[in-house]
Write an enzyme that holds these catalytic residues in place. Structure first.
Site, mmCIF file in Angstrom:
data_model
loop_
_atom_site.group_PDB
_atom_site.id
_atom_site.type_symbol
_atom_site.label_atom_id
_atom_site.label_comp_id
_atom_site.label_asym_id
_atom_site.label_seq_id
_atom_site.Cartn_x
_atom_site.Cartn_y
_atom_site.Cartn_z
ATOM 1 N N CYS A 185 0.786 -1.230 0.000
ATOM 2 C CA CYS A 185 0.000 0.000 0.000
ATOM 3 C C CYS A 185 0.822 1.286 0.000
ATOM 4 O O CYS A 185 0.504 2.211 -0.760
ATOM 5 C CB CYS A 185 -1.022 -0.012 1.128
ATOM 6 S SG CYS A 185 -0.528 -0.812 2.640
ATOM 7 N N ARG B 84 7.199 -11.298 5.186
ATOM 8 C CA ARG B 84 6.935 -11.046 6.608
ATOM 9 C C ARG B 84 7.553 -12.178 7.410
ATOM 10 O O ARG B 84 7.477 -13.340 7.011
ATOM 11 C CB ARG B 84 5.432 -10.973 6.906
ATOM 12 C CG ARG B 84 4.713 -9.823 6.217
ATOM 13 C CD ARG B 84 3.226 -9.817 6.528
ATOM 14 N NE ARG B 84 2.522 -8.885 5.653
ATOM 15 C CZ ARG B 84 1.201 -8.773 5.572
ATOM 16 N NH1 ARG B 84 0.432 -9.557 6.333
ATOM 17 N NH2 ARG B 84 0.632 -7.906 4.751
ATOM 18 N N GLN C 103 0.657 -11.376 -3.333
ATOM 19 C CA GLN C 103 -0.765 -11.073 -3.226
ATOM 20 C C GLN C 103 -1.313 -10.618 -4.578
ATOM 21 O O GLN C 103 -0.605 -9.978 -5.358
ATOM 22 C CB GLN C 103 -0.989 -9.944 -2.215
ATOM 23 C CG GLN C 103 -0.559 -10.246 -0.801
ATOM 24 C CD GLN C 103 -0.660 -9.010 0.081
ATOM 25 O OE1 GLN C 103 -0.072 -7.971 -0.219
ATOM 26 N NE2 GLN C 103 -1.415 -9.109 1.148
ATOM 27 N N ASP D 237 -2.904 -8.073 -5.080
ATOM 28 C CA ASP D 237 -3.210 -6.899 -4.270
ATOM 29 C C ASP D 237 -3.826 -5.800 -5.119
ATOM 30 O O ASP D 237 -3.623 -5.737 -6.334
ATOM 31 C CB ASP D 237 -1.923 -6.393 -3.606
ATOM 32 C CG ASP D 237 -2.193 -5.645 -2.319
ATOM 33 O OD1 ASP D 237 -3.378 -5.508 -1.952
ATOM 34 O OD2 ASP D 237 -1.237 -5.199 -1.681
ATOM 35 N N HIS E 78 -5.506 -1.479 -4.674
ATOM 36 C CA HIS E 78 -5.951 -0.348 -3.867
ATOM 37 C C HIS E 78 -6.808 0.553 -4.738
ATOM 38 O O HIS E 78 -6.391 0.950 -5.835
ATOM 39 C CB HIS E 78 -4.760 0.415 -3.293
ATOM 40 C CG HIS E 78 -3.977 -0.409 -2.320
ATOM 41 N ND1 HIS E 78 -2.941 -1.215 -2.704
ATOM 42 C CD2 HIS E 78 -4.132 -0.598 -0.975
ATOM 43 C CE1 HIS E 78 -2.461 -1.861 -1.652
ATOM 44 N NE2 HIS E 78 -3.169 -1.506 -0.594
ATOM 45 N N LYS F 144 -13.020 -3.750 8.156
ATOM 46 C CA LYS F 144 -12.551 -4.681 7.132
ATOM 47 C C LYS F 144 -13.608 -5.752 6.868
ATOM 48 O O LYS F 144 -14.143 -6.340 7.804
ATOM 49 C CB LYS F 144 -11.255 -5.352 7.594
ATOM 50 C CG LYS F 144 -10.738 -6.442 6.662
ATOM 51 C CD LYS F 144 -9.409 -7.011 7.126
ATOM 52 C CE LYS F 144 -9.522 -7.776 8.420
ATOM 53 N NZ LYS F 144 -8.283 -8.514 8.770
ATOM 54 N N HIS G 40 -8.279 -1.080 0.470
ATOM 55 C CA HIS G 40 -7.271 -2.127 0.288
ATOM 56 C C HIS G 40 -8.031 -3.415 -0.003
ATOM 57 O O HIS G 40 -8.870 -3.821 0.806
ATOM 58 C CB HIS G 40 -6.451 -2.334 1.562
ATOM 59 C CG HIS G 40 -5.810 -1.095 2.116
ATOM 60 N ND1 HIS G 40 -4.448 -0.949 2.224
ATOM 61 C CD2 HIS G 40 -6.347 0.052 2.608
ATOM 62 C CE1 HIS G 40 -4.159 0.224 2.770
ATOM 63 N NE2 HIS G 40 -5.305 0.847 3.010
#
Length: 644
Positions: free
Chosen positions: A340, A369, A387, A389, A391, A471, A517
């Site tokens: 992000c 991570r 991911q 991912d 946004h 979320k 997100h």
């Protein structure tokens, strides 16, 4: 007298000091046998504990044995009964912590001698004996100092440490007694007696553990068990475990030559050619889906300076889980744990107008991570992951429509991929959070209403949201009934503020965009692990790493087999040849073990007539087709679900 409000809306009056068990018995003796606890204003309560009166009606609900809350109580009782059984059999053993967990429970013990799985039979026998004794389970409130002194005196030093180091001063301290001679420090709740547990339990495995999860502390011995509402529940669970063993993605990954993992790169996947083919097939599919939904794809750096992560707030929240390095110029760089902040940097390049929003930005973002070694699990839980991912930078008035559209896109993807969307949960504001209550009210309302407009039933999760916003969690169910959180949608007013994102509004003034997100698959690694287990390695044609193997019967058909394979590949089909000097039954058996969807058998007759004999995985039948007919059929079958 005080009042209780039942789930059907009825409000009834009761005398002070009445317990949930007495209320259940007043309704029905059979009901009283089925329930294991109660909920008072949402708080789980012991059946035998008197209800504390209040001036206003309290919500009241009885908990059945086979409900989620009921199973948690059953498993907590089973943990205590197991601990009592262990201490009766091995009096030199100390008990530490024993919670209920998903599908079972465990207890950590301190003992000089090592437990063995050979001990399980006698521990289970002792547990059944304790159940038969039907010992009363009694809740007592103790003074803090008295409790510390007592547990130290009886040699339960870890229980004393829990009080001293973990339980805050001023918190009510409760001890549960089973019979006259055994007790445990515990918040509860528990059933009224050991006999109510029943005998649908089983000890499962041994493991090592550290006191409070810290490798610097003493090592403990952990015994895991499972417990269910009845024998059928236990039997069904054991069958599911057997099925899970057959479908284990780690086992299939080795058998099918998809990937491997090794100690020199803990929590990181070595994708083999076949596994990487599957990975790319899934990646290409999701890329087409998001491009069709007007996302623009970007790529951001793997390493960014510590100062950016400090400004975004991730250093404070995730610093302990970030991999870092220091350059020769004494810069501290962090390997990104999420994408992000990088996406905000791209948004910030150039002027943005309200007309540019929503801007849907996507990245197949590789992140790292640090997960503790004990938490790693094949490709389901890793340290290096990618991911799908994205946004969405949008205006406040676009939150509803963007959320609704995302929910619909996610369900389409899950339907395409043959996975079941089990539940949608909305994680609500935590106690420590950024932003005003008015902002949180609006954000939670928008996410809930948009998800419901997309046809979802939304379950609320109090206090589970991120500090910057609520979320939506999308949980799918796999082939053996387990649930996994994969998709997410988080609403964020905070990061655009921290990283100075802005656009020019219709009023000519500068405004902060809102960030959504979102991820559909979550991580490719976990999602592929789920697909491997769902299909037990028997993949649909579009996902199978090898879709067709062309196998010759005799050497004089070898060239024809190679020609067939060449034409199949030219048509976009993932095909291989097997022209080894082996019998055709051997070849078929070997490729069946590799779960190849189609084996095209060719001999001298097929070569002369321009045909192939197709055998499907799991079938003994053969289908004789011309090569042109076979190519047309297989080309259609091998298409991804969005292209059919």
């Amino acid at each position: 007298m005080f009042e209780l409000k039942f789930p059907d809306g009825a409000i009834r009056q009761y005398e002070n000091n009445i317990s949930p068990l007495e209320i259940a018995e007043g309704i029905s003796k059979s009901l009283a046998k089925r329930v294991v606890g109660a909920k008072i204003d949402g708080q789980v309560w012991d059946l035998s504990r008197p209800i504390e009166p209040k001036d206003t009606p309290q919500t009241f609900e009885l908990i059945n044995r086979d409900s989620d809350d009921g199973l948690e109580i059953i498993r907590h009782d089973a943990a205590h009964i197991m601990a009592q059984a262990v201490q009766e059999l091995f009096p030199d053993t100390q008990i530490t912590i024993g919670p209920s967990i998903e599908d079972g429970y465990y207890y950590d013990f301190v003992r000089e001698d090592k437990f063995s799985t050979d001990d399980f039979e006698k521990i289970e026998a002792k547990m059944r004996e304790i159940v038969d004794r039907d010992l009363p389970i009694v809740r007592e409130e103790w003074d803090r100092e008295v409790a510390i002194k007592h547990f130290n005196e009886i040699g339960e030093i870890y229980k004393a440490k829990i009080i001293e180091e973990i339980i805050p001063e001023g918190e009510t301290l409760t001890v549960y007694k089973q019979g006259d001679n055994w007790k445990d420090l515990c918040r509860g709740p528990h059933m009224p007696s050991t006999g109510r547990l029943g005998k649908a339990f089983k000890l499962m495995k041994l493991a090592g553990a550290y006191w409070r999860g810290d490798a610097k502390n003493a090592q403990l011995q952990r015994i895991y068990g499972t417990a269910w509402a009845d024998e059928k529940g236990l039997k069904d669970y054991l069958v599911r475990l057997e099925e899970a063993e057959k479908r284990d993605h780690r086992k299939l990954g080795r058998q099918l030559n998809l990937f491997h993992m090794q100690e020199e790169a803990k929590g990181m996947v070595f994708w083999h050619p076949k596994g990487w083919t599957m990975y790319r097939a899934l990646e290409n599919y999701i890329r087409r889906k998001i491009e069709a939904s007007d996302y623009v794809e970007v790529k951001t750096p793997q390493l960014m300076d510590k100062t950016l992560w400090e400004k975004s707030g991730h250093w404070e929240k995730f610093g302990h889980a970030m991999f870092t390095c220091e350059t020769v110029e004494e810069e501290i760089l962090a390997v990104k744990p999420m994408n992000c902040p990088g996406h905000v940097q791209i948004f910030n390049q150039g002027q943005k107008s309200y007309r540019d929003l929503p801007l849907r930005m996507a990245e197949m973002g590789c992140c790292h991570r640090f997960e503790p070694s004990g938490g790693l699990h094949g490709i389901m839980r890793v340290r290096n992951f990618t991911q799908d991912d994205g946004h969405i930078f949008c205006r406040v008035d676009q939150i509803y429509s963007e959320t609704k559209d995302f929910c619909e896109l996610l369900r389409t993807v899950y339907n395409d991929l043959g996975v079941e969307l089990h539940s949608v949960k909305l994680a609500l504001r935590p106690d420590v959070r950024a932003g005003s209550d008015e902002t949180w009210d609006y954000a939670e309302k928008m996410l809930k209403e948009a998800a419901e407009a997309a046809g979802e039933i939304v379950e609320l999760l109090p206090n589970e949201g991120a500090f910057y916003g609520p979320k939506l969690e999308f949980h799918l169910k796999d082939a053996i009934g387990r649930t996994w959180q994969c998709g997410t949608l988080q609403l964020d007013f905070v990061l655009p503020e921290r990283l100075d994102a802005e656009y020019t509004g219709e009023d000519g003034q500068k405004h902060r965009p809102v960030m959504l997100h979102r991820a559909i698959l979550g991580t490719f690694e976990r999602f592929l692990g789920i697909l491997i287990e769902n299909h037990a390695g028997n993949f649909p044609m579009w996902l199978a790493p090898v879709q067709v193997v062309v196998a010759n019967i005799t050497s004089d058909s070898e060239q024809y087999a190679k020609d067939v394979c060449h034409k199949l590949r030219a048509a976009g089909i993932r095909a291989e040849t097997d022209v080894r000097n082996e019998k055709i039954n051997f070849k078929i058996r070997e490729h069946s073990l590799q779960k190849v969807p189609v084996i095209a058998v060719v001999g001298s007759r097929e070569a002369a007539e321009g045909k192939v004999a197709l055998r499907r995985f799991g079938s003994q039948a053969q289908e004789i087709l011309s090569l042109e007919e076979a190519m047309a059929m297989l080309s259609t079958e091998s298409l991804p679900p969005d292209m059919k």
